[in-house]
Scaffold this motif. Structure first.
Motif, PDB file in Angstrom:
ATOM      1  N   LYS A   1      61.929 -14.314 -46.939  1.00 25.48           N
ATOM      2  CA  LYS A   1      61.677 -13.964 -45.547  1.00 25.48           C
ATOM      3  C   LYS A   1      62.958 -13.349 -45.026  1.00 25.48           C
ATOM      4  N   ILE A   2      62.945 -12.024 -44.906  1.00 27.85           N
ATOM      5  CA  ILE A   2      64.175 -11.271 -44.752  1.00 27.85           C
ATOM      6  C   ILE A   2      64.969 -11.678 -43.518  1.00 27.85           C
ATOM      7  N   HIS A   3      64.283 -12.073 -42.447  1.00 26.52           N
ATOM      8  CA  HIS A   3      64.989 -12.471 -41.230  1.00 26.52           C
ATOM      9  C   HIS A   3      65.578 -13.877 -41.351  1.00 26.52           C
ATOM     10  N   GLN A   4      65.148 -14.628 -42.375  1.00 28.00           N
ATOM     11  CA  GLN A   4      65.673 -15.977 -42.579  1.00 28.00           C
ATOM     12  C   GLN A   4      66.602 -16.048 -43.797  1.00 28.00           C
ATOM     13  N   LEU A   5      66.810 -14.905 -44.451  1.00 31.46           N
ATOM     14  CA  LEU A   5      67.677 -14.890 -45.625  1.00 31.46           C
ATOM     15  C   LEU A   5      69.106 -15.212 -45.204  1.00 31.46           C
ATOM     16  N   SER A   6      69.714 -16.168 -45.897  1.00 26.20           N
ATOM     17  CA  SER A   6      71.046 -16.619 -45.508  1.00 26.20           C
ATOM     18  C   SER A   6      71.739 -17.246 -46.706  1.00 26.20           C
ATOM     19  N   GLU A   7      73.003 -17.557 -46.523  1.00 23.38           N
ATOM     20  CA  GLU A   7      73.743 -18.271 -47.560  1.00 23.38           C
ATOM     21  C   GLU A   7      73.098 -19.616 -47.847  1.00 23.38           C
ATOM     22  N   GLN A   8      72.608 -20.297 -46.810  1.00 22.74           N
ATOM     23  CA  GLN A   8      71.952 -21.595 -46.978  1.00 22.74           C
ATOM     24  C   GLN A   8      70.778 -21.480 -47.939  1.00 22.74           C
ATOM     25  N   VAL A   9      69.944 -20.447 -47.765  1.00 24.14           N
ATOM     26  CA  VAL A   9      68.755 -20.259 -48.601  1.00 24.14           C
ATOM     27  C   VAL A   9      69.145 -19.959 -50.041  1.00 24.14           C
ATOM     28  N   ILE A  10      70.057 -19.013 -50.228  1.00 18.45           N
ATOM     29  CA  ILE A  10      70.421 -18.574 -51.581  1.00 18.45           C
ATOM     30  C   ILE A  10      71.178 -19.671 -52.333  1.00 18.45           C
TER      31      ILE A  10
ATOM     32  N   THR B   1      78.325 -12.296 -56.673  1.00 20.21           N
ATOM     33  CA  THR B   1      78.857 -11.694 -57.903  1.00 20.21           C
ATOM     34  C   THR B   1      80.363 -11.492 -57.829  1.00 20.21           C
ATOM     35  N   LYS B   2      80.906 -11.358 -56.615  1.00 22.43           N
ATOM     36  CA  LYS B   2      82.358 -11.204 -56.474  1.00 22.43           C
ATOM     37  C   LYS B   2      83.090 -12.495 -56.799  1.00 22.43           C
ATOM     38  N   LEU B   3      82.383 -13.629 -56.707  1.00 18.71           N
ATOM     39  CA  LEU B   3      83.010 -14.924 -56.960  1.00 18.71           C
ATOM     40  C   LEU B   3      82.744 -15.471 -58.355  1.00 18.71           C
ATOM     41  N   SER B   4      81.756 -14.931 -59.036  1.00 21.91           N
ATOM     42  CA  SER B   4      81.441 -15.444 -60.372  1.00 21.91           C
ATOM     43  C   SER B   4      80.945 -14.322 -61.277  1.00 21.91           C
ATOM     44  N   LYS B   5      81.585 -14.218 -62.423  1.00 18.53           N
ATOM     45  CA  LYS B   5      81.154 -13.228 -63.422  1.00 18.53           C
ATOM     46  C   LYS B   5      79.919 -13.694 -64.175  1.00 18.53           C
ATOM     47  N   GLN B   6      79.508 -14.951 -63.951  1.00 18.45           N
ATOM     48  CA  GLN B   6      78.333 -15.495 -64.631  1.00 18.45           C
ATOM     49  C   GLN B   6      77.025 -15.009 -63.996  1.00 18.45           C
ATOM     50  N   ILE B   7      77.096 -14.409 -62.819  1.00 20.62           N
ATOM     51  CA  ILE B   7      75.879 -14.029 -62.093  1.00 20.62           C
ATOM     52  C   ILE B   7      75.501 -12.583 -62.392  1.00 20.62           C
ATOM     53  N   ASN B   8      74.263 -12.393 -62.780  1.00 24.91           N
ATOM     54  CA  ASN B   8      73.709 -11.059 -63.034  1.00 24.91           C
ATOM     55  C   ASN B   8      72.568 -10.797 -62.054  1.00 24.91           C
ATOM     56  N   ILE B   9      72.595  -9.635 -61.435  1.00 25.46           N
ATOM     57  CA  ILE B   9      71.586  -9.278 -60.430  1.00 25.46           C
ATOM     58  C   ILE B   9      70.661  -8.197 -60.984  1.00 25.46           C
ATOM     59  N   GLU B  10      69.357  -8.395 -60.816  1.00 20.08           N
ATOM     60  CA  GLU B  10      68.368  -7.392 -61.206  1.00 20.08           C
ATOM     61  C   GLU B  10      67.459  -7.118 -60.017  1.00 20.08           C
ATOM     62  N   LEU B  11      67.282  -5.835 -59.678  1.00 21.13           N
ATOM     63  CA  LEU B  11      66.406  -5.432 -58.579  1.00 21.13           C
ATOM     64  C   LEU B  11      65.160  -4.768 -59.148  1.00 21.13           C
ATOM     65  N   HIS B  12      63.988  -5.267 -58.780  1.00 23.74           N
ATOM     66  CA  HIS B  12      62.724  -4.740 -59.297  1.00 23.74           C
ATOM     67  C   HIS B  12      61.835  -4.322 -58.115  1.00 23.74           C
ATOM     68  N   GLN B  13      61.551  -3.037 -58.057  1.00 21.88           N
ATOM     69  CA  GLN B  13      60.706  -2.538 -56.961  1.00 21.88           C
ATOM     70  C   GLN B  13      59.228  -2.723 -57.323  1.00 21.88           C
ATOM     71  N   THR B  14      58.868  -3.969 -57.521  1.00 20.07           N
ATOM     72  CA  THR B  14      57.500  -4.333 -57.885  1.00 20.07           C
ATOM     73  C   THR B  14      57.272  -5.790 -57.468  1.00 20.07           C
TER      74      THR B  14
ATOM     75  N   ASN C   1      64.023  -1.319 -48.834  1.00 25.71           N
ATOM     76  CA  ASN C   1      64.943  -1.855 -47.822  1.00 25.71           C
ATOM     77  C   ASN C   1      65.215  -3.341 -48.053  1.00 25.71           C
ATOM     78  N   ILE C   2      64.179  -4.076 -48.419  1.00 21.18           N
ATOM     79  CA  ILE C   2      64.355  -5.506 -48.701  1.00 21.18           C
ATOM     80  C   ILE C   2      65.227  -5.702 -49.939  1.00 21.18           C
ATOM     81  N   LEU C   3      65.022  -4.865 -50.941  1.00 22.52           N
ATOM     82  CA  LEU C   3      65.864  -4.940 -52.139  1.00 22.52           C
ATOM     83  C   LEU C   3      67.330  -4.703 -51.787  1.00 22.52           C
ATOM     84  N   ASN C   4      67.578  -3.732 -50.921  1.00 22.97           N
ATOM     85  CA  ASN C   4      68.957  -3.410 -50.543  1.00 22.97           C
ATOM     86  C   ASN C   4      69.607  -4.546 -49.745  1.00 22.97           C
ATOM     87  N   ILE C   5      68.839  -5.140 -48.842  1.00 21.34           N
ATOM     88  CA  ILE C   5      69.379  -6.245 -48.039  1.00 21.34           C
ATOM     89  C   ILE C   5      69.704  -7.440 -48.934  1.00 21.34           C
TER      90      ILE C   5
END
Length: 434
Positions: free
Chosen positions: A121-130, A76-89, A63-67
């Motif tokens: 911290k999923i409840h504090q995840l925001s644009e500011q943090v990222i 990623t919609k704004l930059s093709k330079q960004i690559n996302i990897e999700l690791h369930q570990t 669930n955290i990975l999905n959020i």
């Protein structure tokens, strides 16, 4: 036959679009002021990417990975330079230790040869943090604080009580580097210098050094100069800014009532209106500081105090003592006294270097004050807010016409129209059969 063919083509096209990657990534922000989109500052930040930026999300919780994935898809919609990897570990222990990671849920960014990681911290995840994390990793190797040396200045890397290692670490943690420079040896200031810092020199600068500093300031460079009462190395700030250092130490008897062991160890609880100190709401401790003043009325118009004492203070040029009565008998200049001033937007002069030493920096709000001063002066690393836009269309008040449409036309009239049409179609079909 032709109608059937068109119908089959229409259904096939609809199904293709429904299941294609195109339809899955298609989204629209229909809010009044793009509340569901990234801020303009984040867009500017992503435009600065010169190489691929890899963002890895680690968490055993799907669930955290999905959020996190939902948040990162905005980038990623704004930059093709960004690559996302999700690791369930989880991150490896050595990596966690390197970045002081304390949880099993993390974001890790890699850009060029630099890496940054934080706990999620999923409840504090925001644009500011990222966006702040992205800013931090792409700004590494771009910002330099250069400490002048060669005049017995305080050491920015010394861990002694009078050293400045803690002050330097404040900015290293933000990806800002520190270095020392002897300009009489180098005879120039590097182009990637964000800020020249001079901390209590014990000998006067040479004419060559003064000329190099003057050229640096003329080209838009920034200067932070710390001096101390009785300093003999104030020629540059006097000739360049018309700023003089008063004789003696600033004395504040009210600080003793606030808990200071000596009236020269001043506890400052109020500040002038200045962006450098507007967010400081607690006291700062300024030990054995002096007073700065200008004899030149023309230059003084550009000088703005940001650290001052009350009108109950004075400068004392005599022998050290704790006797208030004796201190009061030798008043050189009376308050309010200027401990720290700005000259335009390119220089800050402070008549106290002790508050940034390892001994005093952790006390009161000294650390916050030190950060504010450097951040206010920095020029090459842009400062972003990444503040998410507040929605303007959270509440909707329909007018009378819309109210009528919503209450009667859409729920009652339109369904009746379709029922009547269906009735006539059915009746016409029966008549056709007869």
């Amino acid at each position: 036959m032709l109608k059937k063919l068109f119908f089959i083509i229409f259904i096939a096209t609809f199904m293709f679009l429904s299941f294609s990657k195109f339809s899955q990534n298609l989204s629209f922000d229909l809010s009044q002021n793009r509340i569901n989109s990234l801020s303009a500052d984040s867009e500017k930040l992503l435009a600065k990417l010169e190489a691929p930026l890899t963002i890895k999300v680690y968490s055993p919780n799907i669930n955290i990975l999905n959020i996190c994935s939902e948040w990162l898809n905005k980038y990623t919609k704004l930059s093709k330079q960004i690559n996302i990897e999700l690791h369930q570990t989880t991150l490896e222990p050595t990596v966690s230790s390197k970045f002081n990671i304390s949880s099993d849920h993390n974001l890790m960014l890699s850009y060029k040869n630099q890496e940054q990681a934080i706990d999620v911290k999923i409840h504090q995840l925001s644009e500011q943090v990222i966006s702040t994390l992205i800013h931090k990793v792409i700004s590494v190797n771009q910002s330099w604080l250069v400490f002048l040396n060669g005049h017995a200045e305080a050491d920015p890397f010394s861990t002694d009580t009078l050293g400045l290692s803690n002050f330097t670490k404040l900015f290293n943690s933000q990806g800002i580097h520190a270095a020392q420079l002897d300009i009489k040896q180098s005879q120039h200031i590097p182009d990637n210098t964000d800020l020249i810092i001079v901390v209590n020199p014990q000998t006067e600068l040479l004419p060559l050094e003064k000329n190099i500093l003057k050229q640096y300031l003329s080209a838009g460079g920034k200067l932070l100069w710390f001096t101390e009462p009785g300093s003999k190395a104030t020629g540059f700030i006097d000739s360049e800014f018309g700023l003089s250092l008063a004789n003696g130490v600033a004395i504040d008897p009210d600080s003793v009532s606030l808990g200071s062991p000596h009236p020269a160890l001043k506890i400052i609880t109020s500040y002038p209106q200045h962006p450098m100190v507007n967010n400081i709401t607690t006291a700062t401790l300024l030990p054995w500081s002096g007073h700065l003043y200008s004899r030149n009325k023309h230059i003084s118009a550009t000088i703005q105090p940001f650290l001052t004492t009350s009108n109950k203070t004075w400068t004392y040029p005599g022998n050290p003592t704790q006797d208030i009565q004796q201190l009061a008998q030798h008043k050189e200049q009376v308050g309010p006294l200027n401990i720290g001033v700005t000259i335009g937007k390119h220089a800050v002069i402070i008549a106290d270097s002790s508050f940034i030493t390892n001994k005093y920096l952790p006390l009161y709000a000294n650390q916050q004050l030190a950060k504010n001063i450097v951040n206010w002066l920095q020029i090459k690393t842009p400062v972003y807010s990444f503040t998410q836009t507040t929605a303007k269309d959270l509440n909707y008040q329909p007018n009378k016409l819309n109210n009528t449409l919503y209450r009667f036309v859409f729920p009652i009239l339109i369904p009746l129209v379709f029922i009547v049409i269906g009735f006539y179609i059915q009746r016409g079909t029966k008549n056709a059969r007869v």
